[in-house]
Design a protein around this motif. Structure first.
Motif, short mmCIF file in Angstrom:
data_model
loop_
_atom_site.label_atom_id
_atom_site.label_comp_id
_atom_site.label_asym_id
_atom_site.label_seq_id
_atom_site.Cartn_x
_atom_site.Cartn_y
_atom_site.Cartn_z
N ARG A 373 45.34 36.62 49.60
CA ARG A 373 44.56 35.69 48.79
C ARG A 373 44.22 34.49 49.65
N ASN D 403 34.12 41.86 49.30
CA ASN D 403 35.53 42.14 49.07
C ASN D 403 36.45 40.96 49.42
N SER D 405 37.77 37.11 48.41
CA SER D 405 37.83 36.30 47.20
C SER D 405 36.90 35.10 47.35
N GLY D 407 37.26 31.90 47.30
CA GLY D 407 37.64 30.83 48.22
C GLY D 407 37.41 31.24 49.66
N ASP D 435 40.00 28.20 44.67
CA ASP D 435 41.30 27.79 44.16
C ASP D 435 41.78 26.51 44.85
N1 LIG Z 1 31.80 41.40 42.59
C1 LIG Z 1 32.90 41.88 43.17
N2 LIG Z 1 32.84 43.11 43.71
C2 LIG Z 1 33.91 43.63 44.31
N3 LIG Z 1 35.08 43.02 44.41
C3 LIG Z 1 35.21 41.80 43.89
C4 LIG Z 1 34.11 41.18 43.24
N4 LIG Z 1 34.51 39.98 42.81
C5 LIG Z 1 35.77 39.88 43.18
N5 LIG Z 1 36.22 40.96 43.83
C6 LIG Z 1 37.56 41.19 44.36
O1 LIG Z 1 38.51 40.65 43.48
C7 LIG Z 1 39.39 39.79 44.16
C8 LIG Z 1 39.59 38.55 43.34
O2 LIG Z 1 38.36 37.86 43.25
P1 LIG Z 1 38.23 36.41 42.64
O3 LIG Z 1 36.91 35.84 43.04
O4 LIG Z 1 38.56 36.43 41.21
O5 LIG Z 1 39.42 35.74 43.45
P2 LIG Z 1 40.11 34.42 43.13
O6 LIG Z 1 41.39 34.72 42.59
O7 LIG Z 1 39.22 33.54 42.34
O8 LIG Z 1 40.23 33.92 44.61
P3 LIG Z 1 39.96 32.47 45.15
O9 LIG Z 1 41.19 31.77 44.82
O10 LIG Z 1 39.75 32.62 46.59
O11 LIG Z 1 38.77 31.96 44.41
C9 LIG Z 1 38.76 39.48 45.50
O12 LIG Z 1 39.72 39.52 46.49
C10 LIG Z 1 37.74 40.55 45.70
O13 LIG Z 1 38.28 41.55 46.56
#
Ligand SMILES: Nc1ncnc2c1ncn2[C@@H]1O[C@H](COP(=O)(O)OP(=O)(O)OP(=O)(O)O)[C@@H](O)[C@H]1O
Ligand SMILES: Nc1ncnc2c1ncn2[C@@H]1O[C@H](COP(=O)(O)OP(=O)(O)OP(=O)(O)O)[C@@H](O)[C@H]1O
Ligand SMILES: [Mg+2]
Ligand SMILES: [Mg+2]
Lengths: 375, 322, 309, 507
Positions: A373, D403, D405, D407, D435
């Motif tokens: 993460r 793939n 996240s 951040g 985050d």
């Molecule tokens: N549109 C998408 N298509 C494919 N995978 C995705 C997509 N959106 C998110 N993911 C996957 O889901 C995981 C979590 O995404 P998300 O954006 O919710 O992370 P987060 O917890 O908000 O992280 P950060 O703290 O960095 O914002 C990511 O690591 C990514 O691999």
């Protein structure tokens, strides 16, 4: 009912899935054959025998495949730029003009390889020219390129007939065609290549343009994935706003992409005009421009995929002729039908089997999400 | 050119624009609901085939029409399955339908009638033939009005009248009914429709069914009214022209009528202008005149209307969950 | 001799109701008479045409008949590869020891139907609707114009349906062209347009005018409404080719089939009997005799790509 | 208050492909109360409410309305159960009138005619009752966002909502408009209706809610009576640890002017003036923050300076030189870098590999090229360096960008733009959807860049972010800069300016 983004292994995504789609298209075509009252197994036998049964069949298959490689590449290059070039047919037609000019001018004074260079350049230039106006209108005026390229197919047909009938027709000849090119205007056959595999080319018009097609495929691969311009094309095609952000000039990129696309389509004319007929005649593209759409779709717009798909369609064409030859009840249109079904299943319905395959092959969600993460 | 010539050209305009009107309206329902439909050509072609086949077998033009409509609807549902349910690429699905129609019509036609994909010539009893309106002959001698009534308004077949009725009807559906409101909404913002508790998919399917019905009319007109049999590839690009007309008309029903009439007029004129000698230029090549509608379409698309703004959600499948 | 007939159609397809279908009919007739079956093929494109011709030759078919001028180069090539096979080329000429080229004087036949049209027309305006705009079709039109003018027509409208292969299959456009000619006063219309012609004839009949058919005898399509048909005996040519090989009488070289040879003619049967008066019939027959005798010269468009008048 | 909760969610679970958006959520909302839900971006708030509204389907779990379990299969069921929702991204048909939007789905018959009159009448009634005046015949796209939101509320009320869900309603509102909204919510509550309010602004929670639930990373981590909790507690619950409230930074030492904007006017596609005759300067070594409610022209201003939008008049000067061809490529060459507001739509090509995105916009830099060809090795090496420096995870330059996240995606963009060592950096919403850990990192980077003597122009709708980062603050309202409050001015004062009420007027 979600269709999650692909987390399938590559071999499933680029191998099994397209294969499955094509298989379904064939199965349905088989049903149609059955419906007409013929035996589909027999039909397949004739088809495969005709296309791959002997050296000549294979050479014919590759001859047709050569056409489709060119038009498939043309569609694919535009696709990468987010442009749907339906005008391949017209661009091929105009490309023929470029080939003919080159061949008619030089066939009596130059060896074939000099003529071929000039003719290739001519084919590319004329095909590109025919793509230019739709491209420019799309870029500048926002005229939908799908519609303008379709219109340009019709206009190309009219223009070519005008030219063939009124301007470049060989006097005294009945059909609207140029005179036969002499030796310096004909591409040599690839008998030696077939020989290497112990096969006899027979009378098939399988010729040097096949090698040019392979070179073009490699060049397209280089262009799209290894050059800066290819990078710009892909950026524009996958995220147009990002392309603006990145300072990629929209008009220039659209126009040049379409020029390359049209040029590739135009180059197809080498094969039938200089490689086979040895003359420019009416309607010589015979739908190959449209087949290019199916080929690009099936090949996922990747040159390797396109070559494979082209060979498949080559098999269909050559095998289909053999089939119609031996099963008179099945007319040649069965091939058009199969193409339609392939486009439907490999293109529009490409995701239909994905959920099932994901259930079978995809790694479980936990493993798929990247472990780390944000910091 | 005198007045009689004008009436004749206008009558030809009407005849030639009818398939365009039906088809463009068909496209209007589809595209207003957010589904691009480049498969209009194939739908029209297949409908023409079914209509002619059934009219041949049953001897009834109306059963032919029914078959044509059924075919149009079935192909629309196929398009819907691909582009709504499976969220496939709409243009690709349309191209596929065009291929399938062009192959299958000939294949089936050949298997059934053994005439190379043609259907047998229909007797007039199995066609939609010209209807002479009351008093046409009496009014004819009256100057101006007479020829207009007897030469232009009277003496068309029923489908022609239906085509012209379909335009205000479509307008009414689109702007005065619940269904129309929803269709317009779903083409702009399917999310709004979805959160209003309306099924986006079913709504789009219904719009596509309307599209199929109209495409069925167009095909039937070609094979059972305008001519008397199905001929391979008889749609001859009209589906594409209708699509261009739709863009040109900015997806509005009344504009569609005008645009289709314009294209019909160009076609009619091109037929009549063959072989004319222009002073100073000489004979205009027939190929140029025949390509004129296409050239004009491009010019019109590029010049006069500039950017036509399509329904905002058009062409993209409605995906809620990535 | 050993006969194993095969025929390759033009890309227009076997059942075009005119040219190719005539070839099919000739084959069928031969089969009915002799019980000897034949093999046929409808090529999808030009490459397949050559391929099919070669395939037949390779598989021992003899003679191999190629319908359409489009196979000229193919026959030239393949006939060299198979010197022991007899080839027949219809509508074009290849000079080879094992090729029989059959060409028709469509101009002569068209002249005759033109004469009849000119005589029958009340407005003295007649029409011609061609299919795809190629010199061969202009040859039809040119003969027709000469005949019609000779018989007193003051105006002959000429239109071509299109510039691509689709022009053979566009009855709607054909119909509109006919309609436009009718609107301009034409009351007899000659269609030389493949399947497009069906639309031309339909329109003429619907408007209460007369049509003229082509290639095959099309008088029966609308009995009493088709003035005549310009028949081109492709069926006979094909049939004869088979029969000659069977009887060991095959000859190579060019066969010019005009009126004299019965290769082209006008159709007169029960269907159009009521339309043709004895005077008209006599006039047409006289024109035919004049052409055969050489007293009347029909200009052939193909010789100089020009049409007088 | 009634004893049976208006809404009860039991064990709601939802995945979007790999994203586990809601994990076994339990929630109970008392009838006649205002229930707040807070959580960081991406915590799963909208997802949860959309499930309640029937927009998404839960993978598992139950929904009870008034104590009865119902299966909400689509929004129609939810509407019938008395649930209404105002979505974060409005669900309006932009070229429709207000009336048509309200009618959609409740047309009252197959023909529009009858329904139209009924809706018109009902609207007047509702408008009067809640002071929500909107012209029923106005076209949505011509209305300001605040009004558009009213239409959404009207829609819900017209459909007879007993439970009204509002998803981050105040993001698009001025403080005054927000006050009006809250008054209306109180009125609804007084009528016995239930309100669920999503926000991540703690102050709003404290001001109006009865109960508050906190979500973090898809989980419901706590529910508190508002009266019994405090802002710091909520903040800690939200992010899972103590929050660093201020960015450590020294006083700025402004140098010469690097970016100057003179009389810039920008129109949008419809010809509406979005930026109106704006002038300002950014000096080396300072961060200038542009505050404002979303939709007041900040985005257009940023895009115009970056060369993405053509200004209709005015000049932009970089290092004192006017920019002739204002296009992104030219500007980059002159040392202008740009972190766009929307990384998904503009800053990244999600389908590309990480390393491909690390050169976006700089693809013509000879460093990455060998003739016309991309120098793949150089690009990879460069990407790996950035990955290390910015701690981008996973550290795989070949991984598809989608793939990563949020951040990490943002860090890819920042690394690319900052590592160019630009003279001037434009930054839009640098921490949206990122985050807390990454926020700290990004803020530190920006301050470090400033300390290297670079000019930074920051646009953010998060007032906290503006206040903690900026050396100078400009406030935008309705396309103009309405004031330059002191960098240490309190929130109240800036808030008034953001509402278009000048300092003088406020006093
Ligand atoms: N549109 C998408 N298509 C494919 N995978 C995705 C997509 N959106 C998110 N993911 C996957 O889901 C995981 C979590 O995404 P998300 O954006 O919710 O992370 P987060 O917890 O908000 O992280 P950060 O703290 O960095 O914002 C990511 O690591 C990514 O691999
Ligand atoms: N339609 C969707 N398809 C795929 N993933 C989604 C979808 N909607 C949300 N997500 C993902 O689910 C997670 C939760 O998103 P959600 O919108 O519920 O968060 P939120 O708490 O409302 O955040 P914000 O404060 O930014 O509105 C995020 O990782 C997001 O990327
Ligand atoms: Mg949210
Ligand atoms: Mg996130």
């Amino acid at each position: 009912m979600s269709v999650p983004l692909g987390t399938l292994p590559r071999w499933v995504n680029f191998g099994l899935l397209p294969l499955l789609n094509v298989a379904v298209a064939f199965a349905l075509s088989g049903l149609v054959v059955l419906f007409i009252g013929e035996n589909p197994i027999e039909a397949v036998k004739y088809l495969v025998q005709g296309a791959l049964g002997d050296g000549e069949g294979i050479a014919f298959t590759l001859y047709y495949a050569t056409n489709f490689i060119f038009t498939g590449l043309a569609v694919a290059v535009a696709f990468h730029g987010g442009l749907f070039n339906i005008g391949g047919e017209g661009q091929v037609y105009l490309g023929g003009l470029g080939v003919a000019f080159g061949a008619l001018a030089l066939d009596r004074i130059m060896p074939w390889y000099i003529t071929a260079v000039v003719a290739t350049a001519g084919a590319f230039a004329f095909g590109a020219l025919w793509a230019f106006i739709p491209a420019w209108l799309q870029a500048k005026r926002g005229s939908h390129i799908v519609i303008t390229t379709i219109m340009f197919n019709f206009i190309a047909a009219a223009l070519m007939v005008y030219l063939l009938v009124n301007v470049i027709k060989q006097p005294g000849n009945m059909s609207p065609q140029t005179r036969l090119f002499e030796e310096g205007g004909q591409l040599p056959k690839l008998g030696w290549l077939m020989q290497l595999f112990g096969l006899d080319i027979g009378a098939a018009p399988f010729n040097v343009s096949f090698l040019i097609a392979l070179i073009a495929a490699f060049a397209v691969w280089l262009l799209i994935w290894r050059t800066r311009f290819g990078y710009e094309i892909r950026t524009m095609g996958t995220n147009a706003t990002a392309a603006v952000y990145a300072g990629i000039p929209y008009v220039k990129t659209v126009v040049v992409t379409m020029l390359i696309s049209g040029g590739l389509a135009g180059m197809m004319a080498l094969n039938p005009v200089m490689g086979d007929a040895g003359k420019l005649q009416i309607d010589f593209p015979a739908g190959a421009g449209f087949v290019g759409i199916a080929v690009a779709l099936m090949g996922r717009s990747h040159p390797v995929g396109i070559i494979i798909a082209s060979i498949l369609f080559g098999v269909l064409y050559q095998g289909g002729a053999a089939l119609a030859f031996d099963m008179p009840n099945i007319s040649r249109e069965v091939i058009i039908l199969i193409q339609g079904l392939v486009i439907l299943f490999a293109g529009a319905l490409e995701h239909m089997f994905r959920p099932a395959l994901i259930a079978l092959f995809a790694p479980k969600p936990k493993a798929a999400a990247p472990a780390a993460r944000a910091a | 050119m005198d007045f009689a010539d004008l009436i004749q050209i206008l009558a030809a305009t009407v005849r030639l624009s009818v398939p365009l009107i039906f088809t463009a309206l068909a496209g209007l329902y589809a595209e207003r609901s957010g589904i691009f439909d480049i498969g209009l050509e194939g739908k029209m072609l297949f409908a023409a085939f079914s209509a002619a086949s059934v009219a041949t077998v049953t001897g009834s033009a109306w059963l032919g029409l029914f078959a044509g409509i059924l075919t149009g609807v079935l192909l629309s549902l196929l398009h819907g399955f691909a582009s709504i349910t499976q969220r496939g690429n709409q243009i690709i699905s349309g191209v596929a339908i065009n291929f399938i129609a062009s192959g299958l019509t000939i294949l089936l036609g050949n298997a059934w009638f053994g005439q190379g994909g043609r259907t047998p010539q229909l007797p007039n009893s199995a066609r939609f033939t010209e209807i002479t309106l009351p008093f046409a002959a009496d009014i004819a001698p009256i100057p101006v009005l007479g020829p207009i009534y007897s030469g232009l308004i009277s003496g068309q077949n029923i489908l022609v009248y239906l085509a012209f009725l379909a335009v205000p009807f479509t307008w009414w559906v689109l702007y005065r009914t619940r269904f129309g409101l929803r269709v317009r909404a779903v083409g702009e913002n399917p999310g709004a429709v979805d959160t209003a508790g309306i099924s986006v998919a079913w709504l789009r399917y219904r719009a596509l069914i309307c599209c199929g019905i109209l495409a069925g009319f167009a095909g039937t007109y070609l094979s059972v009214a305008q001519s008397a049999s199905f001929i391979r590839e008889m749609s001859a690009g009209k589906g594409y022209i209708a699509l261009a007309a739709l863009v040109f008309a900015k997806w509005k029903p009344l504009n569609v009528l005008l645009t289709c009439l314009l294209f019909g007029f160009l076609d009619a004129a091109s037929i009549r202008l063959q072989g004319i000698i222009l002073p100073g230029i000489g004979e205009v090549p027939v190929q140029l005149i025949q390509a004129l509608p296409y050239i004009l379409t491009v010019i019109l698309l590029a010049g006069f209307i500039g950017k036509a703004i399509p329904p905002k959600a058009g062409g993209v499948p409605y995906v809620k969950e990535r | 001799a050993d006969v194993k007939p095969a025929i390759v159609y033009g890309t227009g397809g076997k059942f075009d109701k005119s040219f190719n279908e005539a070839g099919y009919n000739g084959s069928e007739k031969f089969k009915a008479e002799t019980g000897i079956d034949y093999k046929d093929f409808e090529p999808q494109n030009d490459t397949q045409g050559e391929q099919a011709i070669r395939n037949f030759a390779k598989r021992g078919y003899n003679p191999v008949v190629a319908l359409s001028f489009a196979w000229t180069d193919a026959i030239a090539k393949v006939s060299k590869e198979f010197p022991d096979t007899q080839f027949v080329l219809v509508d074009s000429v290849v000079d080879a020891p094992n090729v029989r080229s059959v060409v028709f004087a469509e101009d002569e036949g068209s002249y005759l139907v033109g004469v009849l049209a000119g005589l029958k027309s009340e407005s003295k305006k007649v029409g011609f609707v061609g299919g795809m705009d190629i010199p061969l079709i202009r040859k039809f039109g040119c003969g027709y114009v000469q005949g019609a003018k000779a018989a007193g027509a003051t105006e002959v409208f000429q239109n071509m349906t299109g510039t691509t292969g689709a022009a053979w299959n566009d009855p709607v456009r054909g119909g509109e062209l006919a309609k436009s000619q009718i609107d301009q006063g034409a009351d007899v219309i000659y269609a030389a347009a493949g399947a497009t012609g069906l639309g031309v004839l339909q329109t003429a009949v619907d408007a209460g005018k007369l049509g003229i058919g082509v290639d095959s005898n099309q008088n029966h399509l609308h009995p009493g409404k088709i003035l005549t048909s310009m028949v081109k005996r492709v069926d006979v040519a094909v049939h004869n080719a088979y029969a000659d090989v069977k009887d060991g009488k095959f000859t190579a070289g060019t066969q010019q089939l005009g009126l004299k040879e019965g290769g082209v003619d006008w159709a007169f049967d029960d269907n159009n009997k009521p339309l043709v008066t004895d005077d008209m019939k006599a006039a047409v027959e006289k024109a035919k005799a004049d052409i055969i005798s050489g007293a009347v010269k029909v200009h052939n468009y193909m010789t100089d790509e020009k049409c007088p008048g | 208050m009634d004893a049976t909760p208006a809404i009860e969610l039991v064990g709601i679970d939802k995945r979007f492909g790999p994203v586990h958006a809601n994990k076994n959520i339990h929630l109970s909302v008392a009838k006649g109360s205002i229930h707040g839900i807070i959580g960081e971006n991406g915590a799963g708030k909208s997802t949860l409410m959309s499930i309640l509204y029937g927009f998404y389907h839960a993978d598992s779990g139950q929904i009870l309305v008034d104590g009865k379990e119902i299966r909400i299969t689509d929004s129609q069921t939810a509407i019938r159960a008395g649930i209404g929702m105002v979505h974060q991204h409005f669900m309006l048909v932009e070229n429709f009138s207000v009336l048509e939007n309200v009618m959609l789905g409740v047309e009252g018959g197959a023909l529009l005619k009858g329904g139209e009159t009924a809706v018109r009448k009902a609207l007047q009634q509702i408008e009067r009752e809640y002071g929500l005046d909107v012209d029923p015949d106005a076209i949505i796209e011509e209305l300001p966002v605040g009004k558009q939101q009213r239409v959404e509320i009207l829609k819900a009320l017209y459909r007879g909502a007993e439970v009204l869900i509002l998803d981050e309603p105040t993001g698009v509102l001025t403080p005054a408009e927000a006050d009006h909204l809250f008054k209306m919510l109180a009125q609804l509550k007084a009528q016995g209706k239930t309100v669920i309010l999503i926000t991540h602004k703690l102050r709003e929670i404290m001001a109006i809610t009865d109960t508050v639930s906190v979500m973090r990373r898809g989980e419901m981590v706590a529910t508190r009576k508002t009266a019994e909790t405090t802002m710091p507690e909520l903040a800690e619950l939200m992010v899972g640890r103590r929050v660093l409230l201020r960015v450590e930074k020294s006083e700025s030492k402004p140098g010469p002017v690097v970016l100057a904007v003179e009389n810039l006017t920008v129109k949008d596609g419809r010809g509406v003036t979005m930026v109106d005759n704006v002038s300002f300067e950014v000096r080396a070594g300072e961060i200038v923050g542009i505050a404002g409610v979303a939709g007041n022209g900040q985005s257009e201003l940023l895009e115009a300076i970056a060369g993405i939008r053509k200004p209709s008049s005015g000049r932009i000067l970089l290092n004192g030189e006017p920019v002739e061809h204002v296009d992104p490529a030219q500007l980059r060459k002159k040392g202008l870098a740009h972190v766009p507001e929307d990384r998904h739509h503009m800053g990244l090509v999600l389908a590309f590999e990480e390393k491909e995105n690390s050169i976006l916009g700089y693809q013509d830099d000879p460093k990455y090229l060998k003739g016309p060809f991309l120098d793949i090795d150089a690009i990879r090496k460069d990407a790996v360096e950035k990955i290390e420096k910015y701690d981008i995870r996973p550290a795989d330059p070949r991984l598809k960008t989608a793939n990563f996240s949020g951040g990490n995606q943002q860090k890819i963009v920042l690394a690319r733009e900052i590592e160019r060592d630009p003279a001037c950096l434009l930054v839009g919403q640098p921490t949206r959807g990122v985050d807390i850990g990454a926020i700290e990192f990004i803020h530190k980077r920006l301050v470090a860049l400033r300390d290297q003597g670079k000019a930074i122009l920051l646009v953010s709708v998060e007032l906290d972010e503006i206040r903690s980062l900026s050396d100078r603050i400009l406030v935008m309202f309705a396309g103009t800069i309405v004031g330059e409050p002191d960098a240490h001015a309190d929130e109240q004062e800036i808030g008034l300016m953001m509402a278009g009420i000048g300092r003088e007027a406020a006093e």
